[in-house]
Design a protein around this motif. Structure first.
Motif, mmCIF file in Angstrom:
data_model
loop_
_atom_site.group_PDB
_atom_site.id
_atom_site.type_symbol
_atom_site.label_atom_id
_atom_site.label_comp_id
_atom_site.label_asym_id
_atom_site.label_seq_id
_atom_site.Cartn_x
_atom_site.Cartn_y
_atom_site.Cartn_z
ATOM 1 N N ALA A 1 -7.263 0.854 -10.807
ATOM 2 C CA ALA A 1 -6.555 2.000 -10.210
ATOM 3 C C ALA A 1 -7.072 3.312 -10.807
ATOM 4 O O ALA A 1 -7.173 4.327 -10.122
ATOM 5 N N MET B 1 -5.472 -4.403 -12.789
ATOM 6 C CA MET B 1 -5.025 -3.511 -11.715
ATOM 7 C C MET B 1 -4.940 -2.078 -12.219
ATOM 8 O O MET B 1 -5.355 -1.142 -11.535
ATOM 9 N N ASP B 2 -4.388 -1.928 -13.418
ATOM 10 C CA ASP B 2 -4.297 -0.577 -13.996
ATOM 11 C C ASP B 2 -5.687 0.030 -14.154
ATOM 12 O O ASP B 2 -5.907 1.190 -13.833
ATOM 13 N N LYS C 1 3.745 1.172 -10.827
ATOM 14 C CA LYS C 1 2.567 1.820 -11.393
ATOM 15 C C LYS C 1 1.528 2.010 -10.287
ATOM 16 O O LYS C 1 1.601 1.385 -9.242
ATOM 17 N N LYS C 2 0.534 2.842 -10.576
ATOM 18 C CA LYS C 2 -0.438 3.199 -9.541
ATOM 19 C C LYS C 2 -1.149 1.984 -8.958
ATOM 20 O O LYS C 2 -1.261 1.849 -7.733
ATOM 21 N N GLY C 3 -1.621 1.091 -9.825
ATOM 22 C CA GLY C 3 -2.357 -0.078 -9.339
ATOM 23 C C GLY C 3 -1.511 -0.935 -8.422
ATOM 24 O O GLY C 3 -1.951 -1.352 -7.351
ATOM 25 N N LYS C 4 -0.279 -1.175 -8.836
ATOM 26 C CA LYS C 4 0.644 -1.993 -8.053
ATOM 27 C C LYS C 4 0.964 -1.285 -6.724
ATOM 28 O O LYS C 4 1.006 -1.918 -5.668
ATOM 29 N N LEU D 1 -0.901 0.930 -5.090
ATOM 30 C CA LEU D 1 -2.061 0.896 -4.195
ATOM 31 C C LEU D 1 -2.253 -0.494 -3.591
ATOM 32 O O LEU D 1 -2.597 -0.632 -2.408
ATOM 33 N N ALA D 2 -2.030 -1.523 -4.403
ATOM 34 C CA ALA D 2 -2.152 -2.899 -3.895
ATOM 35 C C ALA D 2 -1.143 -3.131 -2.783
ATOM 36 O O ALA D 2 -1.463 -3.703 -1.731
ATOM 37 N N THR D 3 0.077 -2.676 -3.010
ATOM 38 C CA THR D 3 1.139 -2.869 -2.014
ATOM 39 C C THR D 3 0.818 -2.101 -0.736
ATOM 40 O O THR D 3 0.992 -2.618 0.371
ATOM 41 N N GLU E 1 2.524 8.793 -12.126
ATOM 42 C CA GLU E 1 1.139 8.722 -11.633
ATOM 43 C C GLU E 1 1.088 8.021 -10.281
ATOM 44 O O GLU E 1 0.103 8.101 -9.567
ATOM 45 N N GLU F 1 11.122 -10.521 -1.709
ATOM 46 C CA GLU F 1 10.044 -10.963 -2.581
ATOM 47 C C GLU F 1 8.704 -10.338 -2.179
ATOM 48 O O GLU F 1 7.912 -9.940 -3.007
ATOM 49 N N LEU G 1 -9.607 -1.425 -3.203
ATOM 50 C CA LEU G 1 -8.215 -1.620 -2.777
ATOM 51 C C LEU G 1 -7.941 -3.092 -2.481
ATOM 52 O O LEU G 1 -6.850 -3.598 -2.750
ATOM 53 N N LYS H 1 -2.073 -1.326 0.386
ATOM 54 C CA LYS H 1 -3.163 -2.035 1.076
ATOM 55 C C LYS H 1 -2.595 -3.183 1.919
ATOM 56 O O LYS H 1 -2.985 -3.396 3.069
ATOM 57 N N LYS H 2 -1.657 -3.915 1.336
ATOM 58 C CA LYS H 2 -1.069 -5.045 2.067
ATOM 59 C C LYS H 2 -0.215 -4.553 3.232
ATOM 60 O O LYS H 2 -0.203 -5.184 4.300
ATOM 61 N N LEU I 1 -7.416 -4.783 -5.735
ATOM 62 C CA LEU I 1 -6.048 -4.572 -6.227
ATOM 63 C C LEU I 1 -5.070 -5.505 -5.538
ATOM 64 O O LEU I 1 -4.219 -6.128 -6.185
ATOM 65 N N ALA I 2 -5.189 -5.609 -4.207
ATOM 66 C CA ALA I 2 -4.271 -6.472 -3.453
ATOM 67 C C ALA I 2 -4.431 -7.921 -3.897
ATOM 68 O O ALA I 2 -3.450 -8.656 -4.041
#
Lengths: 128, 156
Positions: free
Chosen positions: B152, B148-149, A77-80, A82-84, A35, A66, B100, A86-87, B103-104
């Motif tokens: 998302a 987060m899940d 996973k998708k959430g992780k 997308l967060a990454t 996903e 790190e 977003l 964004k950063k 999430l971050a």
């Protein structure tokens, strides 16, 4: 003498018991997550050349590893993911990477405008 | 010699009184926060207890100021930490963040709590009740990951 016998019998039993315990430290294979949005080829080409040296699972640069590990991102996973992304967008927009200290030693490591645009188009989900 | 210490004491006292006059504004407390994370679907009872005691003094508009936070030089440090804390993450403004960004932030929460970088040692040194138990750290990390899940899922 009796004590010694009891003691060694107990020790023996303990060894047998420990041997029989199931091994819990079998490595868990990272699951490839379908996903998560796949990283396009043109992005990976830039990453391989300009980022991956520090940002990989085997990196000796602890801080770099790190903060971001491309190997991990690919299976995140998708959430992780997308967060990454964004950063990554924020870091790129602020021209924070590659770090200036690193560029002093290796000026050719700098991202070209084209490369930066390629990465940003992917990380921010906006067209170039 | 005793005269010398007397002068030092008086000198210190004067400095202490003088620095109280340096203007320093503590970030304001807002009683109503319609965008607070508690108004979102992502807050859970157990987590609410933990973040209110360990995070909310700096990461929300509902700071509880102890008496010494009004006394310089502590007030300077308190004001600075809270200003910076709210800027990085303000749970009272949660609903105003882009998904977003949320999430971050959750990813950062996971990392900072795992590495025990938060709550700040200087904060827990005074607020010992804000010290997180291992189980509370674990709960926060799991919540961040779970949320987060869920967030998302709402994207794209």
């Amino acid at each position: 003498m009796k004590k010694l016998f009891l003691f060694s019998a107990f020790g023996f039993a303990l060894i047998i018991f420990l041997q029989a315990m199931p091994k819990t430290d079998t490595p868990i294979q990272p699951e490839l997550n379908d996903e998560a949005p796949a990283i396009p080829e043109d992005v990976m080409a830039v990453v391989q050349q300009k980022c991956y040296g520090c940002h990989n699972a085997e990196s000796k640069n602890e801080k770099g590893k790190e903060k971001l590990d491309w190997d991990e991102l690919e299976s995140a996973k998708k959430g992780k993911a997308l967060a990454t992304m964004k950063k990554i967008t924020e870091v790129l927009e602020g021209d924070e990477m590659p770090p200036e200290k690193f560029l002093e030693r290796k000026p050719e490591g700098k991202l070209t405008d084209e490369e930066k645009a390629t990465l940003l188009a992917w990380s921010s989900g906006k067209k170039k | 010699m005793s005269k010398f210490w007397k002068y030092v004491g008086i000198g210190l006292l004067i400095v202490l009184i003088a620095i109280q006059l340096v203007p320093n504004e503590l970030p304001a407390i807002e009683p109503e926060n319609p965008a607070d994370i508690h108004e979102s679907p992502w807050m859970e009872e157990e987590i609410s207890v933990v973040i209110k005691k360990a995070c909310y003094d700096c990461h929300s508009n509902q700071t509880k100021y102890p008496w010494y936070s009004h006394v310089a030089p502590f007030s300077w440090l308190v004001a600075k930490d809270i200003r910076e804390g709210r800027e990085e993450l303000n749970f009272s403004e949660w609903g105003n963040y882009d998904p977003l960004d949320q999430l971050a932030i959750l990813d950062d929460i996971y990392g900072e709590v795992e590495e025990e970088e938060m709550p700040l040692p200087i904060y827990t040194w005074v607020h010992w009740d804000a010290n997180l138990e291992d189980s509370e750290r674990q709960a926060l990390m799991e919540w961040a990951e779970r949320t987060m899940d869920e967030i998302a899922e709402t994207i794209e």
